[in-house]
Design an enzyme around this catalytic site. Structure first.
Site, PDB file in Angstrom:
ATOM      1  N   LYS A   2       1.019  -0.877   0.127  1.00 52.52           N
ATOM      2  CA  LYS A   2       0.142  -0.170  -0.094  1.00 52.52           C
ATOM      3  C   LYS A   2       0.615   1.184  -0.468  1.00 52.52           C
ATOM      4  CE  LYS A   2      -4.473  -0.180   0.653  1.00 52.52           C
ATOM      5  NZ  LYS A   2      -5.231  -0.779  -0.014  1.00 52.52           N
ATOM      6  N   THR A  42      -3.091  -5.819   0.668  1.00 56.03           N
ATOM      7  CA  THR A  42      -1.833  -4.785   0.611  1.00 56.03           C
ATOM      8  C   THR A  42      -2.839  -3.884   1.635  1.00 56.03           C
ATOM      9  OG1 THR A  42      -3.238  -3.252  -0.650  1.00 56.03           O
ATOM     10  CG2 THR A  42      -0.959  -4.468  -1.551  1.00 56.03           C
ATOM     11  N   HIS A  82      17.185  28.077 -14.358  1.00 48.60           N
ATOM     12  CA  HIS A  82      17.556  29.423 -15.041  1.00 48.60           C
ATOM     13  C   HIS A  82      17.232  30.968 -14.716  1.00 48.60           C
ATOM     14  CE1 HIS A  82      20.244  26.678 -17.243  1.00 48.60           C
ATOM     15  NE2 HIS A  82      18.909  25.942 -17.876  1.00 48.60           N
TER      16      HIS A  82
END
Lengths: 307, 307, 307, 307
Positions: free
Chosen positions: A12, A57, A259
């Protein structure tokens, strides 16, 4: 059968657990995003759909929340160690557990004096504001014998407004860039560092202090390096950590060159004396590299800092 | 012609201007995202495509960068005022200018002592780390006569780990919620407040100080309110600002209720004494409201806090 | 009391409801994200925290899911009408309900012949792939007497690779842009249109067909307009819809100008004959406007297309 | 020197190149996001800041745009091959080039008949709408001798509304999940497949056709598999591709289990007969795995499908 199963894992992901600890009226928060990945004897579930070896899970999610109560959350790393050990030692088919954690930091709301950032007696002791400056990360892997802990951070945005140059580079037929002797250097730091703690028999690092110190050295190296290239800055940042923190053997960075282009104001009769910049989005330079303690084997994958 | 043109506006959005000011070796940053929206006599460009009244969006971008040099950036609000005045007064067909700005805060990297957050002599004076705690916003509108300034912030995440209850509400056939007598209250504050400065003849507020104070009062009210509903907290936050800042007449909030659900640990034989929470994503309660100085007309649009 | 409460509303936002309808083996999906906002006699909850007039946001969530069963989801608009009517008519203190919905479209996975996009007998009748091309939106508001329905879409990205020019504009001292006689025109369409259906006594539009037709006319107008400005294209798109769909009286657009800049290849000895473009992110032109049936009052708020 | 440099690479990331090809009045688009990563003899730039071996990232950007003109863009893979070969063969210090590309698909706007999806004579031949269904990816790596091409896709969202079960799993003390005999199975497919083309002497695959076929087989396998676990579905998807496409030797998936929970409508006196679902965000199951042609060595990194 002409095809076979290769590496596989499941669990999970992104369990958002928040733990409040009450020390009288003073509350403490731990705010984590925990992802579980288990692997082992999982051929059958792939080939035939038999779940006989599969811990759901959903159960791994429940375990995360239950462990926050049973063990508390001393640090992301320590919490991950509890979880990884549990899955590998309690389920025969599970051979390896990898726990990935993101941690979100909070600071207290100071009510007596908003300019103070220190915890004072007049604070409301249960009120918090999220810091948001960076996301702390931890990855804990256990195979039943050895541990690997890789901690780090991402989205820590830094800027030097001077002390950066870029010149003396290769020029080919596609090169148009002008050399720069005073530029802005800015980046969003994504870093992951690996601890040399690998066994329960070693003394465990102080995870909280180590994080704070690694972060501090990284920031100092960024600030103090007179930079001729972002690569040089990257190496200084990594090197500073490894030289100061004996518990860390390897560190990898992904550093986008955010930049900031000097705007040409001449068409408007103005001189731009390194004052006005356009902060660009894309494309950006991307500088990636690993710094290692001499003699150790690198283990951090190339793209781990891009996750 | 069966169709006609209604409200319209145009301009260059998201100009990312960064201004560095050098005070000897000590540098200062202003980092803004500026969006220009102009309106006026623009029927022709819509009906026939004639651009005779259209100042190009590219020109509005150039103006943002040129003005950062010509006027500096004292505050987001003051910068927006320069821009809005320029567009309305210099171009006959432009009748109204609306400037929207996001501001990103930076703090210095302290290199002598990473625990100090105050600016000391040993700091590297050109090195910065982005704060990221919230995004500051400003909207400046000028129609040639009157000004409207609406400032604010978004993405400021706060939490009280106690002193919040929710009970005594309406129950209909679709109600299943249990009453809560001690819950977590957490939200991402999005707030916009309107200044009563509307004319060049009034004394202009100190925008930087006003922002800092509005933010502080909002945080204090959040922390200090014992809350029976998020609506009550919202009203306290707004009321506190208006009572303390005479330059502000109206404030609107959008406050998502960032649900932290207490995890049921009983199936695992554990008691969850307000310790372990699941932080949910969606759905979330969304509480929105305006607080006004008595007697003033509301002007902030309903969805402005959702932008 | 020097402060008072202004406009306010509350409810559960982003309820992700998926409805499967089974027609024998053939399944149909409706996939919605539903946000409820209620307003009315809500002074007390703001001033004192009394929740006596407050239907919990949790109940509004439950109602969304229950109504998916009770009424089905014929269309987003019809579903919103059921919900808005319920809240206003069942709770005395609630005077207005506004339901906002996003809808995600799915198409079937054709298994017999992947090139066919039509539903054939060999299709797997319960397998779907999400279309993702645009997000459909609907907003339904009810005050107990009158209805307002504003439908729309967002994130529909379109491009004309020719038949777009831009010249003849105003030039001031900050203008550097060169005129363009053949450029790319690209945008992410965000549009909201208002229906003139306002009363239960009128015949209700066919919401599904109306959406499909409005979308089609918008795309056709974009494709077929030889454009001298994005404003002209916007007006054509709106006008085409109003002229073709008598149920729609007003439409508003936010159209970012997704700049595609011709790359200067001359430094490399190459000629760029409108072939190679750089797709820029920020800044972007933003063109916004409303088109109305002559004689109607505009009602769509300026920023609705930016949500 | 106690620290050394490990793996490193640099280049310009996310160059957004759009190429228009004109075939009479009929235009064609290729829309790519190209990231360049170069490595080789780069110790000096990290240790001392000497850029003598550094081709600027700005030059790598220029090269991307120049090559779009010089070579055209036949496919993402072919374009990446041109670029990678260029960097490695033209610059002595550069030993390896890795080009990563995202591709965005467009379809034509059909103006004569909006229901037709086929290109007809009445189409406006220069008007396009972005498809958005998935993002196509390609990674091309060249070390001067061998090629590695890993293609793929991400964000392809699929759902089966039946023919999925989950039961017979391990139950430990933290297990509360109920077994499911008819559930929704939904996921966002992220897949990367590796070609066995590695040398200029081999015949190059037809990249466009191979992509289309791999995508088709993946969708068919998803639709046609009666699933007892998402792992089983994953294996079927991979296996189908490898069995049908001899040019592909390995494929890796990351498949989030997009949980659709059946809403409990009993408190409202309603029966939910697999009709109304809540689509949850987090946490989610995450199923990852590689499927290989028997006998080949796996090369796709574990986290590549998470980028």
């Amino acid at each position: 059968m002409p095809t076979i199963l290769g590496q596989n894992q499941y669990g999970k992901a992104e369990n958002r657990v928040v733990k409040i600890t009450r020390d009288g009226d003073t509350h403490h928060i731990k705010d984590l995003n925990v992802s579980v990945a288990l692997s082992g004897e999982m051929d059958d579930v792939h080939y035939s759909g038999s779940n006989a070896h599969v811990l759901p899970t959903d159960t791994t999610k429940n375990t995360v929340f239950a462990f926050a109560k049973e063990h508390g959350i001393e640090s992301a790393e320590q919490f991950g160690i509890h979880l990884a050990r549990h899955f590998v030692t309690s389920q025969e088919p599970i051979k390896t557990a990898r726990i990935r954690i993101e941690e979100y930091a909070w600071e207290r709301i100071a009510t007596s004096d908003a300019n103070s950032r220190f915890i004072g007696s007049d604070e409301v002791k249960h009120s918090f504001v999220r810091k948001n400056q960076e996301i702390r990360t931890a990855q804990i892997t256990f195979d039943g014998e050895k541990w690997q802990v890789v901690s780090g951070l991402k989205d820590l945005t830094v800027m030097n407004s001077t002390n950066s140059e870029f010149w003396g580079y290769v020029k080919d037929k596609y090169t148009t860039l002008k050399e720069a002797y005073d530029r802005i250097l800015a980046t969003d730091v994504s870093a992951r560092w690996r601890y040399n703690w690998t066994s329960d028999e070693q003394r465990m690092p102080n995870w909280e202090k180590s994080y704070e110190q690694a972060r501090k050295h990284m920031l100092h190296a960024f600030a103090e390096t007179y930079s001729l290239s972002l690569q040089q800055t990257l190496y200084q940042m990594g090197s500073r950590i490894i030289n100061n923190r004996s518990e860390i053997d390897e560190i990898r960075f992904s550093l986008p060159n955010n930049h900031h282009f000097l705007v040409d104001l001449e068409p408007f009769g103005l001189k731009n004396d390194n004052e006005v910049y356009f902060a660009a989005d894309r494309p950006y330079g991307l500088i990636e590299g690993t710094v290692l303690r001499d003699g150790v084997e690198p283990q951090i994958p190339v793209d781990m800092t891009n996750l």
